[in-house]
Write an enzyme that holds these catalytic residues in place. Structure first.
Site, PDB file in Angstrom:
ATOM      1  CD1 TRP A  10      -2.381  -1.790   0.161  1.00 16.67           C
ATOM      2  CD2 TRP A  10      -3.076  -1.105   2.177  1.00 16.67           C
ATOM      3  NE1 TRP A  10      -3.514  -2.491   0.484  1.00 16.67           N
ATOM      4  CE2 TRP A  10      -3.961  -2.092   1.707  1.00 16.67           C
ATOM      5  CE3 TRP A  10      -3.303  -0.527   3.429  1.00 16.67           C
ATOM      6  CZ2 TRP A  10      -5.065  -2.516   2.448  1.00 16.67           C
ATOM      7  CZ3 TRP A  10      -4.389  -0.942   4.164  1.00 16.67           C
ATOM      8  CH2 TRP A  10      -5.266  -1.928   3.685  1.00 16.67           C
ATOM      9  CE  LYS A  11       4.692   1.282  -4.141  1.00 17.59           C
ATOM     10  NZ  LYS A  11       5.322   1.716  -5.376  1.00 17.59           N
ATOM     11  N   GLY A 173       5.062   2.364 -10.827  1.00 17.56           N
ATOM     12  CA  GLY A 173       4.202   3.539 -10.821  1.00 17.56           C
ATOM     13  C   GLY A 173       4.209   4.298 -12.131  1.00 17.56           C
ATOM     14  N   GLY A 234       1.672  -2.486  -6.293  1.00 15.54           N
ATOM     15  CA  GLY A 234       1.516  -1.205  -5.617  1.00 15.54           C
ATOM     16  C   GLY A 234       0.130  -0.635  -5.871  1.00 15.54           C
ATOM     17  N   GLY A 235       0.044   0.305  -6.801  1.00 10.78           N
ATOM     18  CA  GLY A 235      -1.195   1.042  -7.073  1.00 10.78           C
ATOM     19  C   GLY A 235      -2.445   0.191  -7.193  1.00 10.78           C
TER      20      GLY A 235
HETATM   21  P1  13P Z   1       3.117  -0.163  -8.837  1.00  8.58           P
HETATM   22  O1  13P Z   1       2.357  -1.464  -8.916  1.00  8.58           O
HETATM   23  O2  13P Z   1       2.263   0.989  -8.383  1.00  8.58           O
HETATM   24  O3  13P Z   1       3.905   0.112 -10.068  1.00  8.58           O
HETATM   25  O4  13P Z   1       4.191  -0.353  -7.641  1.00  8.58           O
HETATM   26  C1  13P Z   1       4.994  -1.473  -7.625  1.00  8.58           C
HETATM   27  C2  13P Z   1       5.675  -1.538  -6.310  1.00  8.58           C
HETATM   28  O5  13P Z   1       6.525  -0.741  -6.010  1.00  8.58           O
HETATM   29  C3  13P Z   1       5.247  -2.579  -5.369  1.00  8.58           C
HETATM   30  O6  13P Z   1       6.115  -2.671  -4.289  1.00  8.58           O
END
Ligand code: 13P
Length: 249
Positions: A10-11, A173, A234-235
């Site tokens: 989720w960051k 991202g 991530g996203g």
């Molecule tokens: P995204 O899927 O948003 O590109 O991010 C990948 C990521 O850094 C997962 O740790």
């Protein structure tokens, strides 16, 4: 056969309330998903709420970082024991954003990996090259350095407990996913490194996840590669429906 892993990172997104709402949507969507391990990594403040929300399900909760010391005067840091007590089973280590923005090195990554293992957590060690490194023909050199640095001095038994994530920085991202072939090539290289440093058997058991713009519409192609054992998302992991459709690819 390596059991696939679908992990969401989720960051710096979601409050506790948002985490609860997310899991009430996610849990029923992945309840029957027994073909893979499902891991979600919320920010520290939402860990306890997430652990509570997944109680009784097969979903595991991971942290996104941890310090290597057990305790001490380290303002702003969180230890492995604190994560275990909060109910975490895994921890992401050396994500490229930690390397880029927070001074993570291969040496500190290795300290965190060892401390996580000692605490009984599953380290998800991240490696991946920058765009300039790929374009400069340095991908393998960078992956070798990050892999060897990250797993330095692990015993074979310890090595068998880690998960590796290949996340090319140029794909994170950006909406620019590595093609399944590019990702698989990097995974094969990493597995050869593992075989040389440990044993071919341990290398064959290592789960290597791909991360970088994984979405519901590209997961199938990625998972068609035998070298790709899952995804670090991530996203697209921020929406329960999108993450569930990745899990259920
Ligand atoms: P995204 O899927 O948003 O590109 O991010 C990948 C990521 O850094 C997962 O740790």
């Amino acid at each position: 056969m390596r059991r696939p892993v679908m992990a969401g990172n989720w960051k710096m997104f979601k409050t506790q309330a948002e985490a609860r709402a997310y899991f009430s949507a996610l849990v029923p969507l992945v309840q029957g998903s027994t073909h893979c391990d499902v891991i979600v990594a919320p920010p520290f403040t939402a860990l306890a709420a997430a652990v509570e929300a997944v109680r009784g399900t097969a979903i595991s909760i991971a942290a996104q970082n941890m310090h290597w010391e057990v305790e001490g005067a380290f303002t702003g840091e969180v230890s492995s024991g604190m994560l275990v007590e909060a109910g975490c089973r895994a921890v992401i280590i050396a994500h490229s954003e930690r390397r880029q923005f927070f001074g993570e090195t291969d040496e500190t990554a290795n300290k965190r990996v060892k401390a996580a293992l000692a605490a009984g957590l599953t380290p998800i060690l991240c490696v991946g090259e920058l765009l300039a490194e790929r374009e400069g023909g340095k991908t393998e050199e960078v992956l070798e350095r990050q892999f060897q640095g990250g797993v330095a001095a692990l015993t074979g038994a310890e090595f068998s407990r880690i998960i590796l994530a290949y996340e090319p920085v140029w794909a994170i991202g950006t909406g620019r996913t590595a093609t399944p072939e590019i990702a698989a090539e990097a995974h094969r290289f990493l597995r050869r490194q593992a075989a040389a440093s440990f044993t071919p058997e341990r290398a064959a058991g290592l789960r290597i996840l791909y991360g970088g713009s994984v979405k519901p519409d590209n997961i199938k192609g990625l998972m068609a590669q035998v070298e790709i054992d899952g995804a670090l998302v991530g996203g697209a992991s921020l929406k329960a429906e999108a993450f569930a459709s990745i899990v259920n690819f």
